[in-house]
Write a protein that holds these residues in place. Structure first.
Motif, PDB file in Angstrom:
ATOM      1  N   GLN A 175       0.827  -1.204   0.000  1.00  0.00           N
ATOM      2  CA  GLN A 175       0.000   0.000   0.000  1.00  0.00           C
ATOM      3  C   GLN A 175       0.862   1.255   0.000  1.00  0.00           C
ATOM      4  O   GLN A 175       0.510   2.247  -0.644  1.00  0.00           O
ATOM      5  CB  GLN A 175      -0.909  -0.014   1.233  1.00  0.00           C
ATOM      6  CG  GLN A 175      -2.136   0.864   1.124  1.00  0.00           C
ATOM      7  CD  GLN A 175      -3.107   0.360   0.085  1.00  0.00           C
ATOM      8  OE1 GLN A 175      -3.009  -0.776  -0.388  1.00  0.00           O
ATOM      9  NE2 GLN A 175      -4.042   1.199  -0.299  1.00  0.00           N
ATOM     10  N   ALA A 176       1.965   1.231   0.726  1.00  0.00           N
ATOM     11  CA  ALA A 176       2.863   2.395   0.757  1.00  0.00           C
ATOM     12  C   ALA A 176       3.428   2.683  -0.630  1.00  0.00           C
ATOM     13  O   ALA A 176       3.536   3.850  -1.041  1.00  0.00           O
ATOM     14  CB  ALA A 176       4.001   2.150   1.749  1.00  0.00           C
ATOM     15  N   ILE A 177       3.767   1.633  -1.378  1.00  0.00           N
ATOM     16  CA  ILE A 177       4.278   1.823  -2.741  1.00  0.00           C
ATOM     17  C   ILE A 177       3.203   2.458  -3.619  1.00  0.00           C
ATOM     18  O   ILE A 177       3.469   3.405  -4.372  1.00  0.00           O
ATOM     19  CB  ILE A 177       4.730   0.469  -3.329  1.00  0.00           C
ATOM     20  CG1 ILE A 177       5.958  -0.041  -2.563  1.00  0.00           C
ATOM     21  CG2 ILE A 177       5.058   0.603  -4.815  1.00  0.00           C
ATOM     22  CD1 ILE A 177       6.363  -1.454  -2.948  1.00  0.00           C
ATOM     23  N   GLY A 178       1.979   1.940  -3.532  1.00  0.00           N
ATOM     24  CA  GLY A 178       0.882   2.494  -4.330  1.00  0.00           C
ATOM     25  C   GLY A 178       0.567   3.931  -3.983  1.00  0.00           C
ATOM     26  O   GLY A 178       0.339   4.765  -4.865  1.00  0.00           O
ATOM     27  N   VAL A 228      -2.512   7.760 -14.505  1.00  0.00           N
ATOM     28  CA  VAL A 228      -1.906   7.440 -13.204  1.00  0.00           C
ATOM     29  C   VAL A 228      -2.554   6.200 -12.604  1.00  0.00           C
ATOM     30  O   VAL A 228      -1.870   5.284 -12.118  1.00  0.00           O
ATOM     31  CB  VAL A 228      -2.033   8.639 -12.244  1.00  0.00           C
ATOM     32  CG1 VAL A 228      -1.598   8.233 -10.827  1.00  0.00           C
ATOM     33  CG2 VAL A 228      -1.185   9.797 -12.728  1.00  0.00           C
ATOM     34  N   GLN A 229      -3.897   6.135 -12.642  1.00  0.00           N
ATOM     35  CA  GLN A 229      -4.596   4.994 -12.054  1.00  0.00           C
ATOM     36  C   GLN A 229      -4.325   3.709 -12.832  1.00  0.00           C
ATOM     37  O   GLN A 229      -4.190   2.632 -12.236  1.00  0.00           O
ATOM     38  CB  GLN A 229      -6.102   5.281 -12.002  1.00  0.00           C
ATOM     39  CG  GLN A 229      -6.496   6.305 -10.955  1.00  0.00           C
ATOM     40  CD  GLN A 229      -6.096   5.894  -9.550  1.00  0.00           C
ATOM     41  OE1 GLN A 229      -6.226   4.729  -9.168  1.00  0.00           O
ATOM     42  NE2 GLN A 229      -5.574   6.841  -8.783  1.00  0.00           N
ATOM     43  N   GLN A 230      -4.242   3.802 -14.159  1.00  0.00           N
ATOM     44  CA  GLN A 230      -3.954   2.611 -14.962  1.00  0.00           C
ATOM     45  C   GLN A 230      -2.538   2.100 -14.702  1.00  0.00           C
ATOM     46  O   GLN A 230      -2.323   0.888 -14.566  1.00  0.00           O
ATOM     47  CB  GLN A 230      -4.142   2.929 -16.454  1.00  0.00           C
ATOM     48  CG  GLN A 230      -5.587   3.096 -16.884  1.00  0.00           C
ATOM     49  CD  GLN A 230      -6.404   1.842 -16.635  1.00  0.00           C
ATOM     50  OE1 GLN A 230      -6.004   0.739 -16.985  1.00  0.00           O
ATOM     51  NE2 GLN A 230      -7.565   2.002 -16.012  1.00  0.00           N
ATOM     52  N   LEU A 231      -1.581   3.013 -14.626  1.00  0.00           N
ATOM     53  CA  LEU A 231      -0.212   2.598 -14.319  1.00  0.00           C
ATOM     54  C   LEU A 231      -0.128   2.005 -12.919  1.00  0.00           C
ATOM     55  O   LEU A 231       0.555   0.995 -12.700  1.00  0.00           O
ATOM     56  CB  LEU A 231       0.740   3.793 -14.453  1.00  0.00           C
ATOM     57  CG  LEU A 231       1.026   4.288 -15.874  1.00  0.00           C
ATOM     58  CD1 LEU A 231       1.867   5.552 -15.831  1.00  0.00           C
ATOM     59  CD2 LEU A 231       1.730   3.206 -16.691  1.00  0.00           C
ATOM     60  N   GLN A 232      -0.830   2.652 -11.984  1.00  0.00           N
ATOM     61  CA  GLN A 232      -0.812   2.155 -10.612  1.00  0.00           C
ATOM     62  C   GLN A 232      -1.479   0.786 -10.499  1.00  0.00           C
ATOM     63  O   GLN A 232      -0.987  -0.109  -9.803  1.00  0.00           O
ATOM     64  CB  GLN A 232      -1.514   3.166  -9.694  1.00  0.00           C
ATOM     65  CG  GLN A 232      -1.331   2.892  -8.207  1.00  0.00           C
ATOM     66  CD  GLN A 232      -2.545   2.231  -7.590  1.00  0.00           C
ATOM     67  OE1 GLN A 232      -3.524   1.951  -8.264  1.00  0.00           O
ATOM     68  NE2 GLN A 232      -2.475   1.989  -6.295  1.00  0.00           N
ATOM     69  N   GLY A 233      -2.607   0.615 -11.205  1.00  0.00           N
ATOM     70  CA  GLY A 233      -3.347  -0.632 -11.094  1.00  0.00           C
ATOM     71  C   GLY A 233      -2.795  -1.773 -11.918  1.00  0.00           C
ATOM     72  O   GLY A 233      -2.917  -2.944 -11.531  1.00  0.00           O
ATOM     73  N   ASN A 234      -2.168  -1.465 -13.055  1.00  0.00           N
ATOM     74  CA  ASN A 234      -1.737  -2.513 -13.982  1.00  0.00           C
ATOM     75  C   ASN A 234      -0.231  -2.734 -14.033  1.00  0.00           C
ATOM     76  O   ASN A 234       0.216  -3.729 -14.622  1.00  0.00           O
ATOM     77  CB  ASN A 234      -2.236  -2.189 -15.399  1.00  0.00           C
ATOM     78  CG  ASN A 234      -3.748  -2.173 -15.474  1.00  0.00           C
ATOM     79  OD1 ASN A 234      -4.405  -3.067 -14.961  1.00  0.00           O
ATOM     80  ND2 ASN A 234      -4.310  -1.154 -16.102  1.00  0.00           N
ATOM     81  N   VAL A 235       0.542  -1.810 -13.461  1.00  0.00           N
ATOM     82  CA  VAL A 235       2.001  -1.952 -13.497  1.00  0.00           C
ATOM     83  C   VAL A 235       2.581  -1.978 -12.081  1.00  0.00           C
ATOM     84  O   VAL A 235       3.236  -2.945 -11.683  1.00  0.00           O
ATOM     85  CB  VAL A 235       2.647  -0.810 -14.313  1.00  0.00           C
ATOM     86  CG1 VAL A 235       4.171  -0.955 -14.288  1.00  0.00           C
ATOM     87  CG2 VAL A 235       2.138  -0.807 -15.755  1.00  0.00           C
ATOM     88  N   VAL A 236       2.326  -0.899 -11.334  1.00  0.00           N
ATOM     89  CA  VAL A 236       2.961  -0.764 -10.018  1.00  0.00           C
ATOM     90  C   VAL A 236       2.436  -1.795  -9.029  1.00  0.00           C
ATOM     91  O   VAL A 236       3.210  -2.546  -8.410  1.00  0.00           O
ATOM     92  CB  VAL A 236       2.748   0.668  -9.472  1.00  0.00           C
ATOM     93  CG1 VAL A 236       3.329   0.785  -8.066  1.00  0.00           C
ATOM     94  CG2 VAL A 236       3.394   1.682 -10.400  1.00  0.00           C
ATOM     95  N   MET A 237       1.100  -1.853  -8.844  1.00  0.00           N
ATOM     96  CA  MET A 237       0.546  -2.751  -7.837  1.00  0.00           C
ATOM     97  C   MET A 237       0.743  -4.230  -8.174  1.00  0.00           C
ATOM     98  O   MET A 237       0.992  -5.014  -7.251  1.00  0.00           O
ATOM     99  CB  MET A 237      -0.935  -2.437  -7.624  1.00  0.00           C
ATOM    100  CG  MET A 237      -1.177  -1.096  -6.940  1.00  0.00           C
ATOM    101  SD  MET A 237      -0.172  -0.830  -5.448  1.00  0.00           S
ATOM    102  CE  MET A 237      -0.859  -2.070  -4.350  1.00  0.00           C
ATOM    103  N   PRO A 238       0.625  -4.668  -9.446  1.00  0.00           N
ATOM    104  CA  PRO A 238       0.938  -6.077  -9.709  1.00  0.00           C
ATOM    105  C   PRO A 238       2.348  -6.467  -9.308  1.00  0.00           C
ATOM    106  O   PRO A 238       2.574  -7.574  -8.810  1.00  0.00           O
ATOM    107  CB  PRO A 238       0.732  -6.203 -11.228  1.00  0.00           C
ATOM    108  CG  PRO A 238      -0.298  -5.181 -11.537  1.00  0.00           C
ATOM    109  CD  PRO A 238       0.020  -4.025 -10.629  1.00  0.00           C
TER     110      PRO A 238
END
Length: 344
Positions: free
Chosen positions: A204-207, A274-284
């Motif tokens: 969560q901290a990374i996201g 931002v949300q797409q990168l966060q949801g599909n790249v960063v959080m995975p």
């Protein structure tokens, strides 16, 4: 007619007492739900401090007392430095934001009323608009809640410091009250909960950090006022998945359209990227390392917590669900089973 054996009667009597005690405990917890949530929030913050102190111990070879002191002082010093360097700029940005948002709302409302369909929609909505007296009551209640929130935050921080400083005192003290045969399993369950919460907090901290930085940069490129302030709020709101995005996106998009159609469209694009990168790249990537909850479970936990426990329940809904899933995973392991929902 068979006469009941005295031992059977005693066993059923003990079971009835245990059931009554369980029901009484459940009622007491429900009546004290806000206190239970504050205790859980304190334990969550205490876990953050404890993990940070453990990290400092490994890296800097500090004794525990100095590590826990540094775990508290480093974030405080960082906040002082950040607000010392950017505090004036961020204050000005929040002031600009509060001044421009009403005008942006009025501009967007004017565009909507300019079309026949929009005029009909606004006419219907205006019928449900609150009266001035209702707005005043809401404002007073909000101010009262802000005061309560500040007090609650102070309690959480102080309690978290004590929990982080002496975790074994409280954990071992509670476990020692249990029957000897149940203690190993309770320790195993608590260990699983700690591991799951630590993993979730790291992810969560990374996201949150990515959303804060990405939103600030994206809105700065678009030319929206106060990008740093909006990015900071967006990062903090990301602690509550899905709902936090909506809370930030609505006023931000209105502010963008208040500057013009082109600005509004680019604002939507920036937030979506931002949300797409966060949801599909960063959080995975983070989930692969730290693990995460299934999205549907997260959404319904937010709805359930908001309905049953109020605003504080919404804030703590996901970590509470993490705890529940960790305990469920341990229980299934004891039964020799597993489930993909629990990561087992």
């Amino acid at each position: 007619m068979t006469t009941p054996h005295p031992e059977d009667s005693a066993r059923w009597f003990r079971r009835a007492l245990a059931a009554m005690a369980g029901i009484g405990l459940a009622i007491a917890i429900w009546q004290l739900q806000q206190l239970v949530l504050v205790i859980f929030a304190s334990a969550l913050v205490g876990l953050m401090l404890s993990d940070f102190a453990a990290f400092l111990q490994r890296v800097l070879r500090l004794p525990f007392a100095l590590a826990i002191a540094a775990a508290v002082l480093i974030p405080l010093v960082a906040l002082v430095v950040i607000f010392g360097l950017f505090g004036t700029m961020m204050t000005e940005q929040f002031i600009i934001l509060s001044q421009r948002l009403p005008a942006a709302v009025a501009t967007v409302e004017g565009w909507i009323r300019a079309t026949p369909i929009g005029a009909d929609i606004m006419a219907q909505v205006s019928g449900y608009a609150p009266k001035v007296s209702q707005v005043v009551d809401i404002a007073q209640a909000t101010l009262a809640n802000v005061g309560s929130a500040v007090t609650g935050l102070a309690v959480v921080l102080v309690a978290a410091l004590y929990l982080a400083a002496q975790p074994r005192l409280y954990v071992d003290g509670l476990i020692d009250m249990l029957a000897p045969e149940t203690r190993p399993r309770v320790r195993e369950a608590l260990g699983a909960v700690r591991t799951s919460l630590t993993a979730w907090l790291k992810g969560q901290a990374i996201g949150m950090a990515f959303v804060a930085v990405g939103t600030s940069i994206g809105l700065w490129i678009v030319g929206l006022p106060s990008p740093l302030a909006i990015g900071l709020v967006a990062g903090l709101c990301e602690f509550v998945p899905y709902l936090g995005v909506v809370l930030v996106a609505i006023p931000t998009v209105i502010l963008g359209f208040g500057q013009g159609v082109e600005s509004g469209i680019f604002t939507i694009i920036a937030l979506a990227v931002v949300q797409q990168l966060q949801g599909n790249v960063v959080m995975p990537i983070a989930q692969k390392t730290f693990g995460d909850l299934p999205p549907v479970l997260t959404i319904f936990s937010l709805i359930a917590a908001g309905t049953l426990l109020g605003p504080l329940g919404v804030i703590l809904a996901v970590p509470l669900t993490v705890v529940f899933m960790a305990l469920l995973k341990v229980r299934l392991a004891w039964l020799g089973r597993s489930s993909s929902l629990t990561g087992g």
